[in-house]
Design a protein around this motif. Structure first.
Motif, short mmCIF file in Angstrom:
data_model
loop_
_atom_site.label_atom_id
_atom_site.label_comp_id
_atom_site.label_asym_id
_atom_site.label_seq_id
_atom_site.Cartn_x
_atom_site.Cartn_y
_atom_site.Cartn_z
N VAL A 164 46.03 43.85 38.43
CA VAL A 164 47.22 43.26 39.05
C VAL A 164 46.82 42.43 40.27
O VAL A 164 47.40 41.37 40.54
CB VAL A 164 48.24 44.35 39.42
N LEU A 165 45.82 42.90 41.01
CA LEU A 165 45.31 42.12 42.14
C LEU A 165 44.67 40.83 41.66
O LEU A 165 44.84 39.77 42.28
CB LEU A 165 44.31 42.96 42.94
N ILE A 166 43.92 40.91 40.56
CA ILE A 166 43.34 39.70 39.97
C ILE A 166 44.44 38.73 39.54
O ILE A 166 44.37 37.52 39.80
CB ILE A 166 42.45 40.06 38.76
N TRP A 167 45.48 39.26 38.91
CA TRP A 167 46.62 38.44 38.47
C TRP A 167 47.30 37.79 39.67
O TRP A 167 47.65 36.61 39.62
CB TRP A 167 47.60 39.33 37.70
N ALA A 168 47.47 38.54 40.75
CA ALA A 168 48.11 37.99 41.94
C ALA A 168 47.30 36.83 42.52
O ALA A 168 47.86 35.81 42.95
CB ALA A 168 48.30 39.09 42.99
N ALA A 169 45.97 36.99 42.54
CA ALA A 169 45.12 35.91 43.06
C ALA A 169 45.22 34.67 42.18
O ALA A 169 45.31 33.54 42.67
CB ALA A 169 43.67 36.40 43.13
#
Length: 328
Positions: A164-169
């Protein structure tokens, strides 16, 4: 009000997310529990990452049907190269991402340079990749995903899943590209009218190639990450993402004909599709019923977001106002 009108489709998509969450939680106790919400966010991330590149392509007036086997090819090749170990990922992951981007560039060149229709070009590439992977693996890839990929897909940093952090970036990067860069302006102009854009000085060839290159890159990235979630690669693992990548963009308010939309809306579309999938156990629906629900939701959301809807209401209200004034 003008700003609200421009973002009406995105607001409706997020309203749909909230309504679906509430409705589904009514039928399924614990649906809004923290652990379940994290699981849904992880599943939505895979759709959202694939749909990122599809958003760029659709805004530019195209569509990419090669997504399923770009995703599958990247997943299979990375797991075969790594063979369950982290060390080979140093070269396997960049090679797979570069391969996905290269396939996207080939799509873009075929469409923009040789005039092949996007559906024909990308579908043909999809079939070629499918055949190539079948030949390469003999129809049965057996390698498992390395621990690092499994961590990226299912690991957490505090309460937040890593993916989810990767997606947010990636979402932040996509937002900047669409809203603040010349490439974003070129993409919207080309999607509105390729002919007008070309006469206005928009580099349509470069814009098309870059959009499809990004689509190939994000499909390959999603495939690599998905192997960590499933713990292995398998043939056909990208097939569900053809429909969902396009549907997420449409539900998010983008015009399938190009020229409008934003990745912020696509994020909501990915969440809507993931929540709908959660309705299966909650309402005892079959997969066939889920497809019907998918179709209805897409039709309703696209119709509500349509620019023609306010005009329709105006045409309906005009004779009513005339009748109220005593006019024929």
């Amino acid at each position: 009000m003008a700003g609200l009108g421009r973002h009406r489709a995105i607001l409706l998509a997020y309203l749909g997310v909230v309504v679906l969450l509430l409705v589904t939680s009514f039928f399924s106790e614990g649906f809004l529990a923290g652990g379940h919400l994290r699981t849904m966010a992880v599943l939505a991330a895979f759709t959202g990452i694939v749909a990122l590149g599809q958003t760029f392509v659709i805004i530019g007036g195209g569509i990419d049907l090669s997504v399923p086997w770009v995703l599958t090819s990247a997943a299979v090749l990375v797991t075969l190269a790594a063979n369950g170990a982290d060390a080979p990922l140093v070269y396997a992951v960049p090679a797979a991402l570069a391969g996905g981007a290269l396939i996207g560039a080939v799509n873009g060149l075929g469409i923009a340079l040789f005039g092949v229709p996007p559906i024909i070009m990308t579908l043909a590439v999809n079939v070629i990749l499918q055949g190539a992977i079948l030949v390469c693996t003999g129809g049965a890839p057996t390698a498992s995903a390395p621990p690092l990929l499994q961590y990226l897909a299912v690991g957490r940093v505090g309460p937040l899943p890593v993916i989810v952090l990767i997606w947010a970036a990636l979402a932040a990067l996509a937002t900047v590209l669409l809203s603040k860069s010349a490439f974003g302006r070129y993409l919207y102009a080309q999607g509105t009218s390729a002919t007008v854009a070309e006469f206005s000085g928009v580099p349509t060839l470069a814009t098309t190639v870059l959009a499809y290159t990004l689509c190939g890159f994000t499909a390959a990235l999603a495939g690599i990450l998905l192997t960590g979630y499933t713990a292995q690669a398998y043939l056909g693992m990208g097939d569900p993402y053809l429909f969902t990548s396009v549907a997420a963009v449409a539900i998010g308010g983008a015009s399938i004909l190009g020229g409008s939309g934003h990745y912020l809306g696509t994020i909501a579309g990915a969440l809507v599709l993931t929540i709908l999938t959660g309705l299966l156990p909650a309402l005892n629906l079959s997969n066939g019923a889920l497809l019907v629900v998918y179709g209805v939701v897409i039709l309703v959301t696209v119709s509500l977001a349509s620019e023609a809807l306010p005009d329709l209401f105006t045409r309906i209200a005009r004779p009513l106002r005339r009748g109220g004034d005593g006019q024929p």
